[in-house]
Design a protein around this motif. Structure first.
Motif, PDB file in Angstrom:
ATOM      1  N   PHE A 138       0.827  -1.203   0.000  1.00 24.60           N
ATOM      2  CA  PHE A 138       0.000   0.000   0.000  1.00 24.60           C
ATOM      3  C   PHE A 138       0.865   1.258   0.000  1.00 24.60           C
ATOM      4  O   PHE A 138       1.621   1.497   0.939  1.00 24.60           O
ATOM      5  CB  PHE A 138      -0.932   0.010   1.221  1.00 24.60           C
ATOM      6  N   SER A 171      -3.076   7.401  -4.877  1.00 26.80           N
ATOM      7  CA  SER A 171      -4.291   8.153  -5.157  1.00 26.80           C
ATOM      8  C   SER A 171      -3.975   9.644  -5.126  1.00 26.80           C
ATOM      9  O   SER A 171      -3.487  10.176  -4.129  1.00 26.80           O
ATOM     10  CB  SER A 171      -5.346   7.829  -4.100  1.00 26.80           C
ATOM     11  N   TYR A 214     -12.318  -3.921  -9.937  1.00 30.90           N
ATOM     12  CA  TYR A 214     -11.475  -2.727 -10.101  1.00 30.90           C
ATOM     13  C   TYR A 214     -10.909  -2.369  -8.728  1.00 30.90           C
ATOM     14  O   TYR A 214     -11.657  -2.043  -7.810  1.00 30.90           O
ATOM     15  CB  TYR A 214     -12.330  -1.586 -10.642  1.00 30.90           C
ATOM     16  N   GLY A 215      -9.589  -2.465  -8.578  1.00 35.15           N
ATOM     17  CA  GLY A 215      -8.937  -2.166  -7.299  1.00 35.15           C
ATOM     18  C   GLY A 215      -8.807  -3.417  -6.446  1.00 35.15           C
ATOM     19  O   GLY A 215      -9.776  -3.892  -5.857  1.00 35.15           O
ATOM     20  N   THR A 226      -8.092  -4.065  -3.570  1.00 37.65           N
ATOM     21  CA  THR A 226      -7.941  -3.416  -2.261  1.00 37.65           C
ATOM     22  C   THR A 226      -7.860  -4.474  -1.149  1.00 37.65           C
ATOM     23  O   THR A 226      -8.289  -5.617  -1.346  1.00 37.65           O
ATOM     24  CB  THR A 226      -9.173  -2.527  -1.984  1.00 37.65           C
ATOM     25  N   SER A 227      -7.379  -4.056   0.006  1.00 41.58           N
ATOM     26  CA  SER A 227      -7.418  -4.954   1.166  1.00 41.58           C
ATOM     27  C   SER A 227      -8.876  -5.273   1.462  1.00 41.58           C
ATOM     28  O   SER A 227      -9.228  -6.390   1.846  1.00 41.58           O
ATOM     29  CB  SER A 227      -6.805  -4.321   2.410  1.00 41.58           C
ATOM     30  N   LYS A 228      -9.719  -4.254   1.266  1.00 38.53           N
ATOM     31  CA  LYS A 228     -11.150  -4.426   1.532  1.00 38.53           C
ATOM     32  C   LYS A 228     -11.739  -5.555   0.689  1.00 38.53           C
ATOM     33  O   LYS A 228     -12.605  -6.303   1.136  1.00 38.53           O
ATOM     34  CB  LYS A 228     -11.899  -3.122   1.226  1.00 38.53           C
ATOM     35  N   THR A 268      -3.616  -0.459 -10.072  1.00 37.85           N
ATOM     36  CA  THR A 268      -2.507   0.369 -10.570  1.00 37.85           C
ATOM     37  C   THR A 268      -1.215   0.160  -9.778  1.00 37.85           C
ATOM     38  O   THR A 268      -0.173   0.670 -10.165  1.00 37.85           O
ATOM     39  CB  THR A 268      -2.888   1.860 -10.481  1.00 37.85           C
ATOM     40  N   THR A 269      -1.272  -0.565  -8.659  1.00 37.18           N
ATOM     41  CA  THR A 269      -0.073  -0.720  -7.818  1.00 37.18           C
ATOM     42  C   THR A 269       0.866  -1.765  -8.439  1.00 37.18           C
ATOM     43  O   THR A 269       0.495  -2.938  -8.532  1.00 37.18           O
ATOM     44  CB  THR A 269      -0.463  -1.197  -6.396  1.00 37.18           C
ATOM     45  N   LYS A 284       1.295  -5.355  -6.988  1.00 41.68           N
ATOM     46  CA  LYS A 284       0.149  -6.285  -6.977  1.00 41.68           C
ATOM     47  C   LYS A 284      -0.041  -6.972  -8.335  1.00 41.68           C
ATOM     48  O   LYS A 284      -0.724  -7.990  -8.419  1.00 41.68           O
ATOM     49  CB  LYS A 284      -1.139  -5.537  -6.611  1.00 41.68           C
ATOM     50  N   ALA A 344     -12.551  -0.552  -5.074  1.00 40.39           N
ATOM     51  CA  ALA A 344     -11.975   0.687  -4.515  1.00 40.39           C
ATOM     52  C   ALA A 344     -13.084   1.746  -4.469  1.00 40.39           C
ATOM     53  O   ALA A 344     -12.913   2.876  -4.935  1.00 40.39           O
ATOM     54  CB  ALA A 344     -10.805   1.141  -5.381  1.00 40.39           C
ATOM     55  N   HIS A 384     -12.779   5.379  -3.617  1.00 40.53           N
ATOM     56  CA  HIS A 384     -12.178   6.337  -4.569  1.00 40.53           C
ATOM     57  C   HIS A 384     -13.127   6.558  -5.752  1.00 40.53           C
ATOM     58  O   HIS A 384     -12.690   6.866  -6.848  1.00 40.53           O
ATOM     59  CB  HIS A 384     -10.848   5.794  -5.100  1.00 40.53           C
ATOM     60  N   GLU A 407     -12.949   9.862  -7.873  1.00 37.46           N
ATOM     61  CA  GLU A 407     -11.724   9.937  -8.677  1.00 37.46           C
ATOM     62  C   GLU A 407     -11.784   8.946  -9.844  1.00 37.46           C
ATOM     63  O   GLU A 407     -11.439   9.268 -10.979  1.00 37.46           O
ATOM     64  CB  GLU A 407     -10.520   9.625  -7.775  1.00 37.46           C
ATOM     65  N   ILE A 408     -12.252   7.741  -9.563  1.00 39.64           N
ATOM     66  CA  ILE A 408     -12.253   6.690 -10.592  1.00 39.64           C
ATOM     67  C   ILE A 408     -13.310   6.984 -11.669  1.00 39.64           C
ATOM     68  O   ILE A 408     -13.018   6.898 -12.866  1.00 39.64           O
ATOM     69  CB  ILE A 408     -12.447   5.300  -9.937  1.00 39.64           C
ATOM     70  N   LYS A 457     -12.251   9.511 -14.255  1.00 40.92           N
ATOM     71  CA  LYS A 457     -11.314   9.142 -15.331  1.00 40.92           C
ATOM     72  C   LYS A 457     -11.816   7.955 -16.165  1.00 40.92           C
ATOM     73  O   LYS A 457     -11.396   7.773 -17.295  1.00 40.92           O
ATOM     74  CB  LYS A 457      -9.912   8.873 -14.779  1.00 40.92           C
TER      75      LYS A 457
HETATM   76  P1  TYD Z   1      -7.516   1.720  -0.880  1.00 46.59           P
HETATM   77  O1  TYD Z   1      -8.960   1.636  -1.110  1.00 46.59           O
HETATM   78  O2  TYD Z   1      -6.982   3.069  -0.641  1.00 46.59           O
HETATM   79  O3  TYD Z   1      -7.136   0.865   0.340  1.00 46.59           O
HETATM   80  P2  TYD Z   1      -7.288  -0.541   0.910  1.00 46.59           P
HETATM   81  O4  TYD Z   1      -6.347  -1.412   0.139  1.00 46.59           O
HETATM   82  O5  TYD Z   1      -6.834  -0.181   2.256  1.00 46.59           O
HETATM   83  O6  TYD Z   1      -8.691  -1.089   0.925  1.00 46.59           O
HETATM   84  O7  TYD Z   1      -6.683   1.054  -2.079  1.00 46.59           O
HETATM   85  C1  TYD Z   1      -6.932   1.459  -3.340  1.00 46.59           C
HETATM   86  C2  TYD Z   1      -6.468   0.367  -4.260  1.00 46.59           C
HETATM   87  O8  TYD Z   1      -7.072   0.599  -5.518  1.00 46.59           O
HETATM   88  C3  TYD Z   1      -4.965   0.385  -4.493  1.00 46.59           C
HETATM   89  O9  TYD Z   1      -4.499  -0.940  -4.622  1.00 46.59           O
HETATM   90  C4  TYD Z   1      -4.811   1.130  -5.812  1.00 46.59           C
HETATM   91  C5  TYD Z   1      -6.090   0.822  -6.517  1.00 46.59           C
HETATM   92  N1  TYD Z   1      -6.546   1.913  -7.375  1.00 46.59           N
HETATM   93  C6  TYD Z   1      -6.637   1.664  -8.742  1.00 46.59           C
HETATM   94  O10 TYD Z   1      -6.343   0.549  -9.217  1.00 46.59           O
HETATM   95  N2  TYD Z   1      -7.056   2.690  -9.542  1.00 46.59           N
HETATM   96  C7  TYD Z   1      -7.373   3.911  -9.039  1.00 46.59           C
HETATM   97  O11 TYD Z   1      -7.755   4.802  -9.797  1.00 46.59           O
HETATM   98  C8  TYD Z   1      -7.279   4.138  -7.623  1.00 46.59           C
HETATM   99  C9  TYD Z   1      -7.643   5.451  -7.032  1.00 46.59           C
HETATM  100  C10 TYD Z   1      -6.857   3.102  -6.827  1.00 46.59           C
END
Ligand code: TYD
Length: 397
Positions: A69, A74, A311-312, A314-316, A337-338, A341, A371, A374, A377-378, A381
């Motif tokens: 993380f 973001s 999409y994302g 995330t830990s969630k 995007t990380t 991962k 995610a 976010h 923001e998402i 774009k």
């Molecule tokens: P986040 O929701 O901040 O935290 P957590 O992992 O604690 O639940 O993590 C956002 C994740 O989403 C992170 O791995 C990056 C990804 N991400 C995208 O792939 N595209 C995006 O536009 C954004 C904002 C985040």
């Protein structure tokens, strides 16, 4: 029976999210055999009202050189931390202040103080993110914060005018020792400012995915007041934040140093409605119903031949996927995007993770927005996916 991490009273089990892997434990194919699981049960302390995990993996399993993380991923979060730093500076600090951040990650918040040439120190046990901060010439110690480190910082530097932590306090197992350390390190007129996902928002939004191994506590103003008053620290201000799916920013100081803002009294009064075990039990029932409905919707879509992605990573998402039993037979892939991962598999459910570009080169009808915090923001774009007839799904209210 487990004891409360803050006041040592016995905990009551409120509800369970079943067997879960490490939320950020993204896997390479060769790691599949050694995957670690634990029971994600949520408990409540009748004495101090702190909502907390009953069992949690050892910190090194979560915070290590593979921690994936990075706060700077973001652009909204970057802006948020800059605005926070500026606001706190204007309210409580000056050029001679000493600023300490617990869990400074890649230095988003401290950058403001570094640029202003204000003495600062970040503390982060995950060496990869700490190194990212060091590369920006931010002062960082690569360690876990505790009361002995607090004493050492006090000896080596001075007391701190600001101790700041964003999405960190809820990660630390021994919260009493942390609170003791903070009370030692904080200057007489210093402030402790920290923000974490807010219990009130989790219950309101049904965002049970905020519950995972790293989040040991689900704070409310009531529990924060109770934790820190044991160390003579007083809750003096609160600010609700839209980040991370609804957070609360808590400001504390040594007792009697600052007037207590009215919003503290008002919030404590409002929280009486939900800082009890019955509202947690009701929440547990609600998410069980959600699981059933969510799976039914996804299986229906799948049976009609639709392609679904996420999409994302995330830990969630780890909590949702494992609690609902959603695996690669339902979700084709998840984009993220990380860099760290990419080309890995989701913990427990083993869904492949690819870069964002994968969504453009593969036809997908539905995308689950993991995610969701976010979203703004998402969606700003990602207009093309919807224009092309794609549908977004998210599970919070
Ligand atoms: P986040 O929701 O901040 O935290 P957590 O992992 O604690 O639940 O993590 C956002 C994740 O989403 C992170 O791995 C990056 C990804 N991400 C995208 O792939 N595209 C995006 O536009 C954004 C904002 C985040």
């Amino acid at each position: 029976m487990q004891k409360c991490q803050s006041c040592s009273h016995s905990l009551i089990k409120s509800f369970s999210l079943g067997k879960q892997p490490i939320a950020n434990g993204f896997l390479k194919k060769e790691d599949l055999k050694n995957e670690f699981f634990y029971k994600l049960d949520i408990g409540y302390c009748k004495s101090c009202t702190l909502v907390q995990l009953l069992e949690h993996p050892a910190p090194v399993k979560m915070f290590n050189e593979n921690y994936p993380f990075f706060s700077s991923q973001s652009s909204y979060m970057k802006k948020h931390f800059l605005a926070e730093a500026e606001e706190i500076y204007n309210k409580y600090l000056n050029q001679n202040s000493f600023v300490v951040e617990l869990g400074c990650n890649d230095g988003c918040f401290l950058q403001f103080f570094k640029d202003k040439k204000i003495t600062h120190l970040g503390i982060d046990p995950s060496s990869n993110v700490a190194n990212a901060a060091k590369q920006k010439k931010i002062n960082v110690i690569d360690a876990f914060f505790d009361s002995s480190l607090a004493s050492k910082i006090r000896e080596d530097h001075s007391t701190a005018n600001l101790i700041y932590a964003a999405n960190v306090m809820c990660h630390i197992a021994n919260i009493s020792d942390i609170a003791l350390g903070i009370s030692k390190l904080l200057a007489k007129e210093g402030v402790l400012v920290f923000e974490d996902p807010y219990l009130g928002d989790i219950l309101k939004l049904g965002s049970y995915d905020q519950i995972y191994d790293e989040h040991l506590y689900y704070f409310s103003a009531t529990s924060v007041e109770n934790i820190f008053k044991q160390f003579n620290l007083e809750l003096i201000d609160l600010k609700h934040l839209d980040v991370h799916g609804g957070s609360m920013r808590y400001t504390l100081a040594h007792k009697g140093q600052y007037p207590v803002n009215n919003c503290v009294h008002e919030t404590l009064e409002k929280e009486k409605k939900f800082t009890n075990n019955q509202s947690l039990k009701n929440f547990g029932d609600k998410i069980q119903r959600h699981r059933h409905e969510f799976i039914t919707v996804l299986k229906n879509l799948k049976s009609k031949g639709f392609k679904i992605a996420g999409y994302g990573a995330t830990s969630k998402s780890t909590t949702v996927l494992n609690y609902c039993g959603i695996d690669n037979s339902i979700l084709d892939f998840i984009t993220d995007t990380t860099p760290i991962k990419k080309n890995k598999l989701t913990p427990g459910t083993h869904i492949p993770i690819y870069g964002r570009e994968h969504l453009d080169s593969h036809t997908v009808d539905y995308v689950i927005l993991f995610a969701w915090n976010h979203k703004k923001e998402i969606f700003e774009k990602e207009t093309k996916f919807k224009k092309n007839g794609g549908h977004w799904i998210w599970h919070t209210q």
